[in-house]
Design an enzyme around this catalytic site. Sequence first.
Site, PDB file in Angstrom:
ATOM      1  N   PHE A 260     -16.894 -32.125 -10.466  1.00 41.09           N
ATOM      2  CA  PHE A 260     -17.847 -31.751  -9.662  1.00 41.09           C
ATOM      3  C   PHE A 260     -19.056 -32.598  -9.516  1.00 41.09           C
ATOM      4  O   PHE A 260     -20.137 -32.126  -9.629  1.00 41.09           O
ATOM      5  CB  PHE A 260     -18.084 -30.411  -9.994  1.00 41.09           C
ATOM      6  N   CYS A 271     -17.559 -18.195  -0.899  1.00 35.39           N
ATOM      7  CA  CYS A 271     -17.867 -17.736  -2.332  1.00 35.39           C
ATOM      8  C   CYS A 271     -19.115 -18.229  -2.493  1.00 35.39           C
ATOM      9  O   CYS A 271     -20.193 -17.417  -2.768  1.00 35.39           O
ATOM     10  CB  CYS A 271     -16.749 -18.178  -3.321  1.00 35.39           C
TER      11      CYS A 271
HETATM   12  N1  LIG Z   1     -11.526 -16.756  -1.482  1.00 32.25           N
HETATM   13  C1  LIG Z   1     -11.512 -17.101  -2.583  1.00 32.25           C
HETATM   14  O1  LIG Z   1     -11.261 -18.172  -3.084  1.00 32.25           O
HETATM   15  C2  LIG Z   1     -12.089 -16.196  -3.937  1.00 32.25           C
HETATM   16  C3  LIG Z   1     -12.003 -16.624  -5.178  1.00 32.25           C
HETATM   17  C4  LIG Z   1     -12.520 -15.883  -6.414  1.00 32.25           C
HETATM   18  C5  LIG Z   1     -13.128 -14.520  -5.574  1.00 32.25           C
HETATM   19  N2  LIG Z   1     -13.047 -14.234  -4.462  1.00 32.25           N
HETATM   20  C6  LIG Z   1     -13.751 -12.865  -4.230  1.00 32.25           C
HETATM   21  O2  LIG Z   1     -12.498 -11.968  -3.792  1.00 32.25           O
HETATM   22  C7  LIG Z   1     -13.244 -11.137  -2.595  1.00 32.25           C
HETATM   23  C8  LIG Z   1     -12.224 -11.213  -1.465  1.00 32.25           C
HETATM   24  O3  LIG Z   1     -12.215 -12.603  -0.919  1.00 32.25           O
HETATM   25  P1  LIG Z   1     -11.387 -13.036   0.131  1.00 32.25           P
HETATM   26  O4  LIG Z   1     -11.816 -14.716   0.162  1.00 32.25           O
HETATM   27  O5  LIG Z   1     -10.017 -12.935  -0.028  1.00 32.25           O
HETATM   28  O6  LIG Z   1     -11.745 -12.445   1.615  1.00 32.25           O
HETATM   29  P2  LIG Z   1     -10.830 -12.191   2.630  1.00 32.25           P
HETATM   30  O7  LIG Z   1     -11.826 -11.791   3.794  1.00 32.25           O
HETATM   31  O8  LIG Z   1      -9.928 -13.436   3.045  1.00 32.25           O
HETATM   32  O9  LIG Z   1     -10.008 -10.908   2.587  1.00 32.25           O
HETATM   33  C9  LIG Z   1     -10.501  -9.419   2.354  1.00 32.25           C
HETATM   34  C10 LIG Z   1      -9.507  -8.760   3.048  1.00 32.25           C
HETATM   35  O10 LIG Z   1     -10.013  -7.400   2.780  1.00 32.25           O
HETATM   36  C11 LIG Z   1      -9.541  -6.438   3.869  1.00 32.25           C
HETATM   37  N3  LIG Z   1     -10.292  -5.205   3.810  1.00 32.25           N
HETATM   38  C12 LIG Z   1     -11.800  -5.254   4.208  1.00 32.25           C
HETATM   39  N4  LIG Z   1     -11.919  -3.770   3.789  1.00 32.25           N
HETATM   40  C13 LIG Z   1     -10.939  -3.292   3.577  1.00 32.25           C
HETATM   41  C14 LIG Z   1     -10.796  -1.929   3.231  1.00 32.25           C
HETATM   42  N5  LIG Z   1     -11.586  -1.073   3.107  1.00 32.25           N
HETATM   43  N6  LIG Z   1      -9.505  -1.523   2.817  1.00 32.25           N
HETATM   44  C15 LIG Z   1      -8.372  -2.353   2.853  1.00 32.25           C
HETATM   45  N7  LIG Z   1      -8.688  -3.661   3.025  1.00 32.25           N
HETATM   46  C16 LIG Z   1      -9.896  -4.077   3.365  1.00 32.25           C
HETATM   47  C17 LIG Z   1      -9.863  -7.563   5.226  1.00 32.25           C
HETATM   48  O11 LIG Z   1      -9.088  -6.980   6.275  1.00 32.25           O
HETATM   49  C18 LIG Z   1      -9.481  -8.922   4.530  1.00 32.25           C
HETATM   50  O12 LIG Z   1      -8.155  -8.913   4.822  1.00 32.25           O
HETATM   51  C19 LIG Z   1     -14.395 -11.347  -2.432  1.00 32.25           C
HETATM   52  O13 LIG Z   1     -15.382 -10.635  -3.309  1.00 32.25           O
HETATM   53  C20 LIG Z   1     -14.792 -12.910  -2.878  1.00 32.25           C
HETATM   54  O14 LIG Z   1     -16.080 -13.179  -3.011  1.00 32.25           O
HETATM   55  C21 LIG Z   1     -12.709 -15.046  -3.490  1.00 32.25           C
END
Ligand SMILES: NC(=O)c1ccc[n+]([C@@H]2O[C@H](COP(=O)([O-])OP(=O)(O)OC[C@H]3O[C@@H](n4cnc5c(N)ncnc54)[C@H](O)[C@@H]3O)[C@@H](O)[C@H]2O)c1
Length: 446
Positions: A260, A271
Site C-alpha cells: 500500500f 468501500c
Molecule cells: N465489495 C467489497 O469489496 C466489500 C468488502 C467488505 C465489505 N463490504 C461491505 O459489504 C456491503 C455490501 O457491499 P457490496 O459491494 O457487496 O454491495 P453491492 O451493491 O454489490 O451489493 C448489495 C446487494 O444488496 C441488494 N439489496 C439491497 N437492499 C436489499 C434488501 N433490502 N434485501 C435484499 N437485498 C438487498 C442489492 O440489490 C445488491 O445486490 C457494504 O456494506 C460494503 O461496505 C464490501
Amino acid sequence: MALKITVIGTGYLGATHAAAMAELGFEVLGLDVVPEKIAMLTEGRVPMYEPGLEELLRRHTAGIEGATGRLRFTTSYEEAGEFGDIHFICVNTPQKHGEYACDMSYVNSAVESLAPHLRRPALVVGKSTVPVGSADLLAARLAELAPVGADAELAWNPEFLREGFAVQDTLHPDRIVVGVAGDRAEKLLREVYQTPIAEGSPFVVTDFPTAELVKVAANSFLATKISFINAMAEVCEAAGGDVVKLAEAIGYDERIGKKFLRAGIGFGGGCLPKDIRAFMARAGELGADQALTFLREVDSINMRRRGHMVELAREAVGGAFLGKRVAVLGATFKPDSDDVRDSPALNVAGQIQLQGAQVTVFDPKGMENARALFPTLAYAATAAEAAEGAHAVLHLTEWREFRELDPASLGEVVAERRILDGRNALDPDVWRDAGWTYRALGRPMA
Ligand SMILES: NC(=O)c1ccc[n+]([C@@H]2O[C@H](COP(=O)([O-])OP(=O)(O)OC[C@H]3O[C@@H](n4cnc5c(N)ncnc54)[C@H](O)[C@@H]3O)[C@@H](O)[C@H]2O)c1
C-alpha cells in the site's frame, strides 16, 4: 443436522459469501431484491467480474449440470425466513446523498423484511459495513419484530474481502471477527467457520461496537497509508525527489512494510471513500470528531490526486485539452474487478473530457459498468484502439494487461508518444527506450 444459511443481498460481498458457504458444505439460499440478479445467479452466471467466482457458483448452484445443488436463490423473504438457521446480511451501505453519513436504509429494510418470518430460533449476522452502534439498535428491532422474539439473535461479523481476491479471501480469511452478545451466537459462528478456523484463521470474539469499529478502523488505516505515500509524492515533485525509490527505501523497515505504498491517483471504489466519511460522521455524533480530523486530510489528499493527474495531462498535451485526443487505460477502481464505483480513473477521464479533450477509454472488464456511469465518454475494444491518434496515453488502473503492453507497437498508432503513469506501475526505462515521454506522479521528469 447441518446448518442452513441464507445470504441476504447478493452483490460483490453476498454472491461471494453465498458461493463460499456452499463450498464449505452448507445448504445456502441467496436472496436479493433485484429479480434480474437472482435470475442470473440461478443460471450460474455472476452479475459482476470476480476471478474464480463463476466457477465456484456453478459448482454448487442447483440445476447446473454436475453441481452439488447446495446453493439456490430467491427473492422471497418468507422462503428465506423458513429456510435459514443463520441469515447473513450483505446489503449495501452507501454514503447518503449530500452527507458524509452512511445510508442504513438497505440494512434496516433487510432486517425489517426478514424478522417477521423468523418463527424459530435464528441467528442474524450482519456483514455489511455499518456505523458503530447500529448492531445494538438492530438487535432490539429484530427481537421486537420476530415472532420468535429474543430467540432471533443478532451478531456482527464484518467482512474484509478484497475485490479481485474475493473468493480466496472468503474461503481463507486472514482473520474472522465476530461481535456477539452471547455464547450461542459464538458457538454457531464457530460452526460456520470451522474449516477456516481449522486451517488457522484467527477467530476474534468481541462485542458489537468493537466488531463494527474493526472494519472502519482497518479501512481508515489503509486509506491513511495510501494518502501518506501520495502526500510524499507531492513533496517529491516539489523537491525533485522520486517517490518510488522513497517507498522502496522506507518499505524495508518492517514496522512500515512495503504494501500500500505505491503512489498514484489514489483510492476509490465502493468501500474506502464512503467508509472513512461515514466513520467521521459517526465520530461526530459520538462527540469524538477530534479523534478523526486526520481522516479529512486523508480524504482531501486523495481527492487532490485526481485533479493533479488532470493537470499533468494538460501540461503534457501543451497546456490545453481542446482539440486533443486522450487515451485512458483503465476504468475500474482497481484491477481484477469490474467495479467502477467512485473510480479515480473514470473521474479523471470525465474531468478531461469536460475540459474539451476527446477521451477514449479501454478497460479489460469494466467497460459495461463504465458506459452505464459515463455514457458520454468514448470506449474502445482494445488498448491499441483507444490509443489511436492520441496526444497522450494515461495509465490509470494497474491491470496486468497494461503492464505487458508493447510500447513499440503502441507507439505506431498514437499521434504523440506520451505516457502518463497514474499508478507508478509501468517500467519507465522500457517506455523511454521505445521513444516515449514517460511521466508519473511523484517522480522526476526523466
Ligand atoms: N465489495 C467489497 O469489496 C466489500 C468488502 C467488505 C465489505 N463490504 C461491505 O459489504 C456491503 C455490501 O457491499 P457490496 O459491494 O457487496 O454491495 P453491492 O451493491 O454489490 O451489493 C448489495 C446487494 O444488496 C441488494 N439489496 C439491497 N437492499 C436489499 C434488501 N433490502 N434485501 C435484499 N437485498 C438487498 C442489492 O440489490 C445488491 O445486490 C457494504 O456494506 C460494503 O461496505 C464490501
